[in-house]
Design a protein around this motif. Structure first.
Motif, mmCIF file in Angstrom:
data_model
loop_
_atom_site.group_PDB
_atom_site.id
_atom_site.type_symbol
_atom_site.label_atom_id
_atom_site.label_comp_id
_atom_site.label_asym_id
_atom_site.label_seq_id
_atom_site.Cartn_x
_atom_site.Cartn_y
_atom_site.Cartn_z
ATOM 1 N N LEU A 47 -10.240 -26.549 23.985
ATOM 2 C CA LEU A 47 -11.286 -25.930 23.173
ATOM 3 C C LEU A 47 -11.437 -26.718 21.882
ATOM 4 O O LEU A 47 -10.473 -27.293 21.375
ATOM 5 N N ASP A 48 -12.623 -26.724 21.339
ATOM 6 C CA ASP A 48 -12.892 -27.384 20.067
ATOM 7 C C ASP A 48 -12.094 -26.680 18.965
ATOM 8 O O ASP A 48 -12.090 -25.445 18.878
ATOM 9 N N ARG A 49 -11.428 -27.448 18.135
ATOM 10 C CA ARG A 49 -10.585 -26.869 17.081
ATOM 11 C C ARG A 49 -11.398 -26.007 16.120
ATOM 12 O O ARG A 49 -10.933 -24.955 15.686
ATOM 13 N N GLN A 50 -12.603 -26.438 15.764
ATOM 14 C CA GLN A 50 -13.434 -25.635 14.851
ATOM 15 C C GLN A 50 -13.764 -24.287 15.475
ATOM 16 O O GLN A 50 -13.774 -23.273 14.805
ATOM 17 N N PHE A 51 -14.026 -24.291 16.789
ATOM 18 C CA PHE A 51 -14.291 -23.037 17.496
ATOM 19 C C PHE A 51 -13.057 -22.140 17.438
ATOM 20 O O PHE A 51 -13.154 -20.951 17.150
ATOM 21 N N LEU A 52 -11.895 -22.714 17.683
ATOM 22 C CA LEU A 52 -10.643 -21.961 17.672
ATOM 23 C C LEU A 52 -10.396 -21.365 16.280
ATOM 24 O O LEU A 52 -10.076 -20.178 16.152
ATOM 25 N N ALA A 53 -10.553 -22.171 15.243
ATOM 26 C CA ALA A 53 -10.361 -21.686 13.870
ATOM 27 C C ALA A 53 -11.356 -20.577 13.546
ATOM 28 O O ALA A 53 -11.008 -19.571 12.933
ATOM 29 N N SER A 54 -12.580 -20.742 13.984
ATOM 30 C CA SER A 54 -13.614 -19.731 13.743
ATOM 31 C C SER A 54 -13.271 -18.418 14.442
ATOM 32 O O SER A 54 -13.395 -17.340 13.863
ATOM 33 N N THR B 65 -9.617 -20.329 7.679
ATOM 34 C CA THR B 65 -10.282 -21.320 6.839
ATOM 35 C C THR B 65 -9.270 -22.417 6.566
ATOM 36 O O THR B 65 -8.133 -22.137 6.180
ATOM 37 N N GLU B 66 -9.693 -23.650 6.777
ATOM 38 C CA GLU B 66 -8.771 -24.777 6.619
ATOM 39 C C GLU B 66 -9.178 -25.670 5.465
ATOM 40 O O GLU B 66 -10.359 -25.774 5.146
ATOM 41 N N ASP B 67 -8.166 -26.329 4.874
ATOM 42 C CA ASP B 67 -8.470 -27.392 3.925
ATOM 43 C C ASP B 67 -8.185 -28.722 4.629
ATOM 44 O O ASP B 67 -7.764 -28.740 5.789
ATOM 45 N N ALA B 68 -8.427 -29.814 3.944
ATOM 46 C CA ALA B 68 -8.288 -31.130 4.575
ATOM 47 C C ALA B 68 -6.869 -31.372 5.095
ATOM 48 O O ALA B 68 -6.692 -31.922 6.182
ATOM 49 N N SER B 69 -5.853 -30.953 4.336
ATOM 50 C CA SER B 69 -4.471 -31.235 4.758
ATOM 51 C C SER B 69 -4.063 -30.394 5.962
ATOM 52 O O SER B 69 -3.274 -30.837 6.790
#
Length: 145
Positions: free
Chosen positions: A84-91, A96-100
């Motif tokens: 699965l796409d990581r952005q989809f999983l996070a959503s 909410t993620e930061d760059a690190s």
């Protein structure tokens, strides 16, 4: 002239150095699990929650180079071959993620959040949408669970 034993060793060493031997072992292991899998005992359904949990575990396994374990997880769980796409999983997890944080698996961030949270009251967990299995109260003396 090389003996059969020397030839076997040379082939094994070559396959190991190319990283192919581990992949072959994992594929064979996954196929053996599949062949031995008792189809009469149904797996839990691949619900939305199972899909997300398996994906968190797969991301963790692949990050740590446990590729063979990840391939067996995919084969056994019925998880889609394409992650699965990581952005989809996070959503889906409302993360909410930061760059690190994007450089490590989401599971690390979730664990870190709970370990470092100032909330000493803990987390209230609700039941999942999965059908509940037997509870301790359902399994009493004389039960055969």
């Amino acid at each position: 002239m090389a003996t059969i034993t020397e030839l076997k060793c040379a082939v094994r060493d070559t396959l190991e150095s190319r990283g192919v031997l581990g992949q072959l072992k994992a594929r064979i292991r996954a196929e053996v699990f599949s062949a031995l899998d008792d189809q009469r005992e149904p797996r839990p359904p691949l619900s939305h929650e199972n899909l997300l949990i398996n994906e968190l575990i797969r991301e963790y396994l692949e990050f740590n180079k446990y590729k063979y374990t990840a391939s067996v997880l995919t084969a056994e769980s019925g998880q889609p071959e394409v992650p699965l796409d990581r952005q989809f999983l996070a959503s889906e997890l409302k993360v909410t993620e930061d760059a690190s944080s994007k450089s490590v698996p989401l599971l690390y961030g979730l664990v870190s959040h709970f370990l470092n949270s100032g909330d000493k009251g803990g987390v209230f967990l609700r039941g999942s949408s999965l059908p509940a299995g037997p509870t301790a109260s359902d399994i009493g003396p004389g039960s055969s669970a």
